[in-house]
Design a protein around this motif. Structure first.
Motif, PDB file in Angstrom:
ATOM      1  N   LEU A 155     -12.347  -0.894  13.746  1.00 43.13           N
ATOM      2  CA  LEU A 155     -13.389   0.093  12.946  1.00 43.13           C
ATOM      3  C   LEU A 155     -13.981   1.263  13.747  1.00 43.13           C
ATOM      4  N   TRP A 156     -13.863   2.552  13.549  1.00 45.30           N
ATOM      5  CA  TRP A 156     -14.323   3.648  14.320  1.00 45.30           C
ATOM      6  C   TRP A 156     -15.818   3.763  13.700  1.00 45.30           C
ATOM      7  N   HIS A 157     -16.755   3.431  14.583  1.00 39.99           N
ATOM      8  CA  HIS A 157     -18.200   3.918  14.274  1.00 39.99           C
ATOM      9  C   HIS A 157     -18.302   5.490  14.843  1.00 39.99           C
ATOM     10  N   ILE A 158     -18.880   6.125  13.852  1.00 42.26           N
ATOM     11  CA  ILE A 158     -19.165   7.431  14.474  1.00 42.26           C
ATOM     12  C   ILE A 158     -20.682   7.842  14.391  1.00 42.26           C
ATOM     13  N   LEU A 159     -21.255   8.091  15.718  1.00 41.49           N
ATOM     14  CA  LEU A 159     -22.656   8.279  15.738  1.00 41.49           C
ATOM     15  C   LEU A 159     -23.088  10.040  15.560  1.00 41.49           C
ATOM     16  N   GLY A 160     -23.582  10.115  14.558  1.00 43.57           N
ATOM     17  CA  GLY A 160     -24.055  11.484  14.197  1.00 43.57           C
ATOM     18  C   GLY A 160     -22.708  12.175  13.079  1.00 43.57           C
ATOM     19  N   ALA A 161     -23.144  12.506  12.173  1.00 39.05           N
ATOM     20  CA  ALA A 161     -22.266  13.089  11.076  1.00 39.05           C
ATOM     21  C   ALA A 161     -22.527  14.647  10.894  1.00 39.05           C
ATOM     22  N   GLY A 162     -22.708  15.471  11.946  1.00 42.63           N
ATOM     23  CA  GLY A 162     -22.781  17.085  12.181  1.00 42.63           C
ATOM     24  C   GLY A 162     -21.275  17.406  12.053  1.00 42.63           C
ATOM     25  N   SER A 163     -21.258  18.545  12.451  1.00 47.16           N
ATOM     26  CA  SER A 163     -19.728  19.403  12.463  1.00 47.16           C
ATOM     27  C   SER A 163     -18.767  18.451  13.113  1.00 47.16           C
ATOM     28  N   LEU A 164     -18.848  18.230  14.227  1.00 49.33           N
ATOM     29  CA  LEU A 164     -17.638  17.569  14.936  1.00 49.33           C
ATOM     30  C   LEU A 164     -17.378  15.911  14.376  1.00 49.33           C
ATOM     31  N   ALA A 200     -28.271  -1.530  11.808  1.00 42.73           N
ATOM     32  CA  ALA A 200     -27.329  -2.559  11.229  1.00 42.73           C
ATOM     33  C   ALA A 200     -27.029  -3.322  12.172  1.00 42.73           C
ATOM     34  N   SER A 201     -26.449  -4.674  11.642  1.00 42.14           N
ATOM     35  CA  SER A 201     -26.089  -5.582  12.801  1.00 42.14           C
ATOM     36  C   SER A 201     -24.553  -5.594  13.127  1.00 42.14           C
ATOM     37  N   GLU A 202     -23.855  -4.977  12.389  1.00 41.55           N
ATOM     38  CA  GLU A 202     -22.232  -4.972  12.723  1.00 41.55           C
ATOM     39  C   GLU A 202     -21.894  -4.693  14.185  1.00 41.55           C
ATOM     40  N   PRO A 203     -21.103  -5.392  14.682  1.00 41.75           N
ATOM     41  CA  PRO A 203     -20.580  -5.203  16.149  1.00 41.75           C
ATOM     42  C   PRO A 203     -20.024  -3.784  16.362  1.00 41.75           C
ATOM     43  N   ILE A 204     -20.038  -3.170  17.271  1.00 42.99           N
ATOM     44  CA  ILE A 204     -19.376  -2.029  17.614  1.00 42.99           C
ATOM     45  C   ILE A 204     -18.492  -1.922  18.728  1.00 42.99           C
ATOM     46  N   GLN A 205     -16.950  -1.844  18.397  1.00 40.84           N
ATOM     47  CA  GLN A 205     -15.944  -1.774  19.322  1.00 40.84           C
ATOM     48  C   GLN A 205     -15.509  -0.555  19.858  1.00 40.84           C
ATOM     49  N   ARG A 206     -15.516   0.399  18.769  1.00 41.75           N
ATOM     50  CA  ARG A 206     -15.237   1.820  19.312  1.00 41.75           C
ATOM     51  C   ARG A 206     -15.874   2.730  18.699  1.00 41.75           C
ATOM     52  N   LEU A 207     -16.790   3.604  19.461  1.00 40.10           N
ATOM     53  CA  LEU A 207     -17.747   4.431  18.935  1.00 40.10           C
ATOM     54  C   LEU A 207     -17.483   5.709  19.319  1.00 40.10           C
ATOM     55  N   LEU A 208     -17.557   6.873  18.382  1.00 42.09           N
ATOM     56  CA  LEU A 208     -17.371   8.258  18.834  1.00 42.09           C
ATOM     57  C   LEU A 208     -18.585   8.778  18.587  1.00 42.09           C
ATOM     58  N   SER A 254     -19.756  -4.515  21.499  1.00 41.68           N
ATOM     59  CA  SER A 254     -19.028  -5.651  21.877  1.00 41.68           C
ATOM     60  C   SER A 254     -18.638  -5.471  23.270  1.00 41.68           C
ATOM     61  N   HIS A 255     -18.147  -6.812  23.619  1.00 40.53           N
ATOM     62  CA  HIS A 255     -17.458  -6.932  24.966  1.00 40.53           C
ATOM     63  C   HIS A 255     -16.167  -6.063  25.211  1.00 40.53           C
ATOM     64  N   GLY A 256     -16.178  -5.165  26.096  1.00 40.25           N
ATOM     65  CA  GLY A 256     -14.939  -4.097  26.106  1.00 40.25           C
ATOM     66  C   GLY A 256     -14.967  -2.894  25.241  1.00 40.25           C
ATOM     67  N   ALA A 257     -16.101  -2.880  24.558  1.00 41.91           N
ATOM     68  CA  ALA A 257     -16.613  -1.666  23.705  1.00 41.91           C
ATOM     69  C   ALA A 257     -15.878  -0.292  24.592  1.00 41.91           C
ATOM     70  N   GLU A 258     -15.391   0.790  23.569  1.00 38.15           N
ATOM     71  CA  GLU A 258     -14.954   1.829  24.220  1.00 38.15           C
ATOM     72  C   GLU A 258     -15.647   3.274  23.501  1.00 38.15           C
ATOM     73  N   ILE A 259     -16.335   4.088  24.237  1.00 40.62           N
ATOM     74  CA  ILE A 259     -17.171   4.920  23.587  1.00 40.62           C
ATOM     75  C   ILE A 259     -16.571   6.299  23.987  1.00 40.62           C
ATOM     76  N   LEU A 260     -16.427   7.072  23.065  1.00 42.25           N
ATOM     77  CA  LEU A 260     -15.810   8.575  23.071  1.00 42.25           C
ATOM     78  C   LEU A 260     -16.969   9.649  23.005  1.00 42.25           C
ATOM     79  N   LEU A 261     -17.039  10.384  24.229  1.00 39.59           N
ATOM     80  CA  LEU A 261     -18.039  11.237  24.078  1.00 39.59           C
ATOM     81  C   LEU A 261     -17.721  12.706  24.057  1.00 39.59           C
TER      82      LEU A 261
END
Ligand code: NAD
Ligand code: KPL
Length: 306
Positions: free
Chosen positions: A5-14, A68-76, A96-103
Motif C-alpha cells: 500500500l502507498w500511503h500519501i501524506l499531504g493531498a496538495g499538488s504533488l 488511523a491504526s493501519e501500519p505504514i510500509q511505504r510513505l510518500l 512498520s519495520h523496514g518502512a520506506e519514506i519518499l521525501l
C-alpha cells in the motif's frame, strides 16, 4: 503477492499528482489528510481529480487521518518542507519495520530533519522537475512533464518497486548522486526565485537584472564548492541563464507563493545556503543581502519570513 500500500501524506499538488497516477495504474493508495475537517471536505468531493492534457478524471482514493491504526510500509511525504518533519512525526508510531519514506520536498534541510525523526525508516530523497498546481480543493492540474530523481543518503541499491512508478507513468531515475541533484536544484532556485519576488517579474524578466543573477551564481558556485558539492556547481551560470530563457513566461514557485499570500520555503532555500556558507566559513555577501531583502519583503506583506 499483494502490492504494498502507498500511503500519501499531504493531498496538495504533488501528493495528488502521485496518488492519482498510482491509483490509475491499479495500485493500492491511501491518503493521509491533516485532520477530521479535511477528511470530511475530501469525502464531500468524492475523490481526487487529475487534469492532464485537457482530460479530467476523478479517483475515489480512500483517505484517513494520522491517528488511523493501519501500519505504514511505504510513505510518500508530499507536504511543504516546513511541514514535513511535524507531519512525519504524527505517523511515526505507525511505521512498520523496514518502512520506506519518499521525501518530495524542494530545497534542503527538511530531509535530514525527517530522517532524524524516524531513524528506523529508510528515507529516499526525490528531486522532481514535474510541475503541478491545484485548480480547486482536491483537484490537481499536471502542468509540466518532468523527471523524478530518487536516491538515498547511503547510496543504496534501487528499491524493487520502481516498476510500479513505471506502470503509473511516473517518469523517474534512480541515482547514487541524489545530494548533488538536490544541491543543484537548490542553487537554481536560489539564483532565480528570490529575484523574481524582489523585482516582481516573470522568470524571463530577470534578463534585465543579468548582473545580479550573475553575482548570485558566482557566490552559489563558491558555496557549493566549500560545501563539498563541486559537481553541483559545474556550469551553474549557463544553466541558470538557460532556465530563465526556457521558462521566461512563467512565474517562479516562490513568486506564486507570495502572490497568493502563502508561506514560502525560504528557510530551506536561501536560508539553507546562507547557513551552510557560515558553517563552512564561506563569504557570501550577495546571498545574505538577498535573503535579508526577501525577509523584509515577506514581513512587509504580512507573510511568515521563516
Ligand atoms: P501543496 O501546498 O500543494 O501541498 C502540501 C499539502 O500538504 C497540503 O495539502 C497540506 O494541507 C498538506 N499537509 C501539510 N501538513 C500536513 C499534515 N501534517 N498532514 C497531512 N497533510 C499535510 O504543496 P506542493 O506544491 O504539492 O509541494 C510539496 C513539495 O513539493 C514542496 O516542497 C514543493 O517545493 C515541492 N515541489 C512542488 C512542485 C509543484 O509543481 N507543485 C514541483 C517540484 C517540487
Ligand atoms: O523550479 C523552479 C521554481 O520556480 O521553483 C524554476 C522554474 C527552476 C525557477 O527556479
Amino acid at each position: 503477492m499483494k502490492p504494498t500500500l502507498w500511503h500519501i501524506l499531504g493531498a496538495g499538488s504533488l501528493g495528488a499528482l502521485w496518488a492519482t497516477r498510482l491509483a490509475r495504474a491499479g495500485l493500492p493508495v491511501r491518503l493521509i489528510l491533516r485532520d477530521a475537517a479535511r477528511l470530511d471536505a475530501y469525502q464531500g468531493k468524492g475523490g481526487l481529480t487529475l487534469s492532464e492534457q485537457g482530460q479530467r478524471q476523478t479517483f475515489a482514493i480512500a483517505a484517513q487521518t494520522a491517528d488511523a491504526s493501519e501500519p505504514i510500509q511505504r510513505l510518500l511525504v508530499a507536504c511543504k518542507a516546513y511541514d514535513a518533519q511535524r507531519a512525519v512525526a504524527s505517523i511515526a508510531s505507525r511505521l512498520s519495520h523496514g518502512a520506506e519514506i519518499l521525501l518530495l520536498q524542494n530545497g534542503l534541510g527538511s530531509q535530514d530533519a525527517v530522517a532524524a525523526t524516524v531513524p528506523q525508516a529508510r528515507c529516499i530523497f526525490v528531486s522532481s522537475t514535474e510541475g503541478a498546481f491545484r485548480d480547486e480543493d482536491f483537484s490537481v492540474v499536471f502542468a509540466g512533464q518532468g523527471l523524478n530523481f530518487l536516491g538515498d543518503a547511503q547510496q543504496g541499491a534501487a528499491p524493487d518497486w520502481l516498476g510500479e512508478l513505471l506502470a503509473a507513468g511516473i517518469d523517474h531515475q534512480w541515482t547514487t548522486a541524489i545530494h548533488e541533484r538536490l544541491w543543484r536544484k537548490l542553487a537554481l532556485n536560489c539564483a532565480i526565485n528570490p529575484l523574481t519576488v524582489l523585482h516582481a517579474c516573470r522568470n524571463g524578466g530577470l534578463q534585465a537584472y543579468a548582473g545580479e543573477v550573475s553575482a548570485l551564481c558566482e557566490e552559489l558556485i563558491q558555496v557549493l564548492q566549500c560545501c563539498g558539492q563541486p559537481r553541483a556547481a559545474e556550469g551553474l551560470q549557463g544553466q541558470v541563464n538557460q532556465v530563465i530563457l526556457a521558462t521566461a513566461a512563467n512565474y517562479s514557485s516562490m513568486y506564486q507563493d507570495v502572490a497568493q499570500g502563502r508561506r514560502t520555503e525560504i528557510s530551506f532555500l536561501l536560508g539553507y545556503i546562507c547557513e551552510s556558507a557560515v558553517r563552512h566559513a564561506c563569504h557570501a555577501p550577495q546571498l545574505n543581502r538577498t535573503r535579508v531583502q526577501l525577509i523584509e519583503h515577506l514581513k512587509a506583506k504580512g507573510l511568515p519570513s521563516d
